[in-house]
Design an enzyme around this catalytic site. Structure first.
Site, PDB file in Angstrom:
ATOM      1  N   GLU A 174       0.809  -1.220   0.000  1.00  0.00           N
ATOM      2  CA  GLU A 174       0.000   0.000   0.000  1.00  0.00           C
ATOM      3  C   GLU A 174       0.843   1.271   0.000  1.00  0.00           C
ATOM      4  O   GLU A 174       0.353   2.359   0.283  1.00  0.00           O
ATOM      5  CB  GLU A 174      -0.942  -0.020   1.213  1.00  0.00           C
ATOM      6  CG  GLU A 174      -1.907  -1.194   1.225  1.00  0.00           C
ATOM      7  CD  GLU A 174      -3.113  -1.001   0.326  1.00  0.00           C
ATOM      8  OE1 GLU A 174      -3.723   0.079   0.371  1.00  0.00           O
ATOM      9  OE2 GLU A 174      -3.453  -1.937  -0.428  1.00  0.00           O
ATOM     10  N   HIS A 248      -4.495   1.828   7.248  1.00  0.00           N
ATOM     11  CA  HIS A 248      -3.088   2.095   6.934  1.00  0.00           C
ATOM     12  C   HIS A 248      -2.407   2.614   8.190  1.00  0.00           C
ATOM     13  O   HIS A 248      -3.050   3.216   9.057  1.00  0.00           O
ATOM     14  CB  HIS A 248      -2.944   3.152   5.827  1.00  0.00           C
ATOM     15  CG  HIS A 248      -3.403   2.708   4.478  1.00  0.00           C
ATOM     16  ND1 HIS A 248      -4.184   3.489   3.660  1.00  0.00           N
ATOM     17  CD2 HIS A 248      -3.184   1.557   3.796  1.00  0.00           C
ATOM     18  CE1 HIS A 248      -4.426   2.838   2.529  1.00  0.00           C
ATOM     19  NE2 HIS A 248      -3.838   1.662   2.592  1.00  0.00           N
ATOM     20  N   CYS A 365      -2.820  11.399   3.660  1.00  0.00           N
ATOM     21  CA  CYS A 365      -3.190  10.550   2.515  1.00  0.00           C
ATOM     22  C   CYS A 365      -2.941  11.260   1.191  1.00  0.00           C
ATOM     23  O   CYS A 365      -2.622  10.627   0.186  1.00  0.00           O
ATOM     24  CB  CYS A 365      -4.668  10.178   2.584  1.00  0.00           C
ATOM     25  SG  CYS A 365      -5.094   8.991   3.866  1.00  0.00           S
TER      26      CYS A 365
END
Length: 447
Positions: A174, A248, A365
C-alpha cells in the site's frame, strides 16, 4: 549533503464521489451515496498545497487519473463504443461503474514507497509503485501511477522508478502510507520503518477488516529501493486497531526526522519497537498518545495521526491537521496541551479537507513525501512544482472542467467522460507530462 522534504500532493479527480468502495475504511462506508462536490474537493487540496508552499515547505502536484476508466470495463466483458459501455454497465452492474470511476488516485501516499538517495546503496532516489491489490478500484491505478512518476522523476541518472510487485495477495503493498523514515537532517542517512499488517506464517492478524500490507511485500520493496539493510526496521501494526478502522499505518502514526507521533496502541510490540528506534536514531523522541486522552475510535474519526509533521527552519515542527480535529473537543484539548509541552511540535495548522475526509483521506493521505537534494530537485519536472502561476492556472482549470455536484447516477453521463479526457489533455500540457493516459495513446478520446 543538504536536502529537503518535498510534498507531492495528489490533485482530486473530476469523478470524486462517495461509493463506499473501501471495506475497512469506516469514513468511506459511512458516507456512501452522499452527493459530492468535485470542484470544492480539488480546491480544498489546492489551498492546502499553496498555503504550505507559501510557508516555505516545498510542494508539488501529481495529476489525477482518467476516470471512468473504460479499458477496465472492456476487460470485464463489456463491449461497444465508450458511450454504449457506460450505458450497459450503469444498467447491468453499477458497482463496476463506480469502481472504475473512483478518484482514489488523489491519495498519493499510496502511490509508491520512496527511498531518499542518502539511504540507497546506489545513491539514487528510488520509488517503487504500490500494487494496491487489496481493492479492485485501487489496483487499477498502478500503470498510470507508474507513467506519471516516470514523467515527473524522468532523469534516470538521479531517479529509479520501479514497477509494482506482482498482483497477488501474498505481496499486498500500500505504499508510503505504511512507511516512515526517521533520523536527523533530511540529507543524512536515516532509519526506514516499514509497517505491515500480516505475514504468511504469522497467525497474528486482524479478524474484522483486512490487513492490506504484508511483511513479504515490505521486504521486497526495501530490496527494490536498495535501502541499506543496516537502515531498515520491519514492525507489525497492532491488528486490534486495524479492526477499529486503521486500514493504513498513517491513520495511527506519523513521523518526521527524530520524532514518532503515534497512538500508544499503534504497533503490535510497541515497547520493543520504541526501544529499537531509540537505539538506532540519535535524539529519538516518541510521542505516544494515551487511550485515556484520545481513544483509537476518536483518532480514526478525526484523523489526528493522518496529519503532516513538517520541519520549520528553526528546528521546530508544524502539525498539519484536518478541521475534524479542531471540531472534536477532546482531541483539540489534547493537541493544545501537546504544543505547549517541551517537544519539537510547537505549532498547528488546520485545513478544511472535508470532501476528501468523507472518503477516508486526510492531509497525509493526499501527499507523497520525497526527500531531495538541491541537484535532485532541479532534476524533477519543474512544471509540477507549486507556485503562484501554477496555483492560478490549476484553479482556472478546475473552474472550467469540474462539476460542483456529482452522484453515482452521473457517472454514466458520456459528457462526464469527455469532460474528463479534455481536462486531462489540457493538464498534461500544463504540467509537461507527455501522453501518460491510455486515451491519449490510443486515440480513444475520439470515441
Amino acid at each position: 549533503m543538504t536536502a529537503h522534504e518535498v510534498n507531492f500532493d495528489g490533485l482530486v479527480g473530476l469523478t470524486h464521489h462517495y461509493a463506499g468502495l473501501s471495506f475497512g475504511n469506516e469514513a468511506s462506508t459511512r458516507h456512501r451515496f452522499q452527493m459530492s462536490n468535485p470542484r470544492l474537493a480539488v480546491k480544498q487540496g489546492l489551498l492546502k498545497m499553496k498555503a504550505l508552499a507559501d510557508a516555505g515547505f516545498p510542494q508539488a502536484v501529481i495529476p489525477p487519473h482518467e476516470r471512468p476508466f473504460i479499458p477496465a470495463l472492456r476487460q470485464l466483458g463489456f463491449t461497444g463504443s465508450d458511450e454504449q459501455i457506460l450505458d450497459k454497465v450503469a444498467r447491468q452492474a453499477p458497482r463496476w461503474l463506480s469502481s472504475v470511476s473512483s478518484a482514489s488516485p488523489m491519495w498519493v501516499a499510496n502511490a509508491a514507497t520512496v527511498c531518499p538517495s542518502a539511504d540507497a546503496l546506489d545513491g539514487k532516489v528510488h520509488l517503487t509503485v504500490a500494487n494496491l491489490n487489496n481493492k479492485f478500484h485501487r489496483a487499477l491505478e498502478v500503470p498510470v501511477t507508474e507513467a506519471l512518476l516516470r514523467a515527473i522523476f524522468r532523469d534516470e541518472s538521479q531517479f529509479s522508478v520501479h514497477s509494482a510487485l506482482p498482483q497477488v495477495a501474498l505481496l499486498g503493498d500500500e505504499g508510503a502510507a505504511n512507511h516512515n523514515r526517521l533520523g536527523g537532517e533530511y540529507g543524512s542517512a536515516g532509519v526506514q520503518l516499514f509497517v505491515y499488517g500480516r505475514e504468511e506464517e504469522n497467525e497474528i492478524r486482524p479478524a474484522r477488516y483486512p490487513a492490506r500490507q504484508s511483511r513479504e511485500a515490505s521486504e521486497a520493496v526495501a530490496r527494490l529501493n536498495q535501502v541499506n539493510p543496516q537502515q531498515v526496521i520491519f514492525a507489525q501494526q497492532n491488528p486490534e486497531v486495524i479492526d477499529q478502522g486503521v486500514f493504513h499505518n498513517d491513520v495511527i502514526a506519523v513521523s518526521n526526522r527524530q520524532v514518532l507521533f503515534c497512538h500508544e496502541a499503534a504497533f503490535a510490540r510497541q515497547k520493543v519497537l520504541i526501544n529499537q528506534l531509540r537505539t538506532r536514531v540519535d535524539g529519538f523522541m516518541a510521542i505516544e498518545v494515551p487511550a485515556g486522552e484520545v481513544s483509537v475510535s476518536d483518532a480514526v474519526a478525526t484523523y489526528l495521526f493522518n496529519s503532516q509533521l513538517l520541519s520549520r527552519d528553526d528546528g521546530s515542527m508544524l502539525l498539519v491537521l484536518p478541521r475534524e480535529c479542531q471540531d472534536h473537543a477532546g482531541v483539540w484539548r489534547y493537541l493544545n496541551k501537546l504544543v505547549a509541552e517541551d517537544n519539537p511540535i510547537s505549532a498547528m495548522q488546520v485545513f478544511d479537507l472535508r470532501e476528501s475526509m468523507a472518503n477516508g483521506g486526510g492531509p497525509a493521505c493526499l501527499r507523497l513525501r520525497v526527500v531531495l537534494t538541491e541537484e535532485e530537485r532541479r532534476a524533477v519536472n519543474p512544471a509540477v512544482m507549486m507556485n503562484d502561476a501554477l496555483f492560478t492556472a490549476l484553479n482556472a482549470w478546475a473552474d472550467r472542467y469540474y462539476r460542483d455536484r456529482l452522484t453515482a447516477a452521473d457517472l454514466a453521463d458520456p459528457l462526464l467522460l469527455r469532460e474528463g479526457r479534455e481536462a486531462l489533455d489540457v493538464l498534461t500540457r500544463l504540467l509537461d507530462l507527455g501522453s501518460v493516459y491510455p486515451f491519449q495513446q490510443t486515440g480513444a478520446a475520439d470515441g
